[in-house]
Design a protein around this motif. Structure first.
Motif: not given
Length: 139
Positions: A32-44, A136-139
């Protein structure tokens, strides 16, 4: 970064709940930390491979770090019935960047006290998870 995030989450979870955290729950909080960072900043935030597994997002890199921390005695470990392992740690000087720390704090606050079933239900409901096949890969 992954090692510091794991230590930070274990410490924050223990301070927030007074309990150790299990592997599955910790795995989902790291995701979730990685996911939220990706959603907010466009990068993992993390350079790990997330795949859909039986209990949602999974990364072998997280387990490798946990095994290393356990082997080195960096985290406290409590073995419960049925093979459940709980991790505890109390660190004050973990080097975690500002955005990562803010998101990690938010994740523990919003999801840390959910039951494992509730947390899994939330993670499974994310479009990026729900729309994937096992392996399957996510993100």
């Amino acid at each position: 970064m992954l090692r510091e995030l794991i230590l930070y989450l274990i410490t924050r979870y223990y301070r927030a709940t007074g309990k150790g955290i299990g592997r599955t729950k910790l795995m989902k909080l790291v995701f979730l930390v990685d996911y939220l960072h990706w959603k907010r900043f466009g990068k993992r935030l993390l350079d790990v491979r997330w795949v859909k597994y039986l209990y949602g997002p999974f990364s072998k890199a997280v387990l490798d770090i946990l095994d290393e921390l356990e082997r080195d005695g960096v985290v406290g470990v409590v073995e419960l019935d049925k093979g459940i392992t709980l991790y505890t740690a109390l660190y004050n000087n973990i080097k975690l960047g500002g955005d990562a720390k803010k998101i990690a704090d938010e994740v523990v606050k919003n999801f840390g006290e959910l039951s494992l079933d509730e947390l899994l239900q939330h993670v499974y409901s994310l479009d990026e998870v729900r729309g994937r096949d096992l392996g399957e890969e996510i993100l």
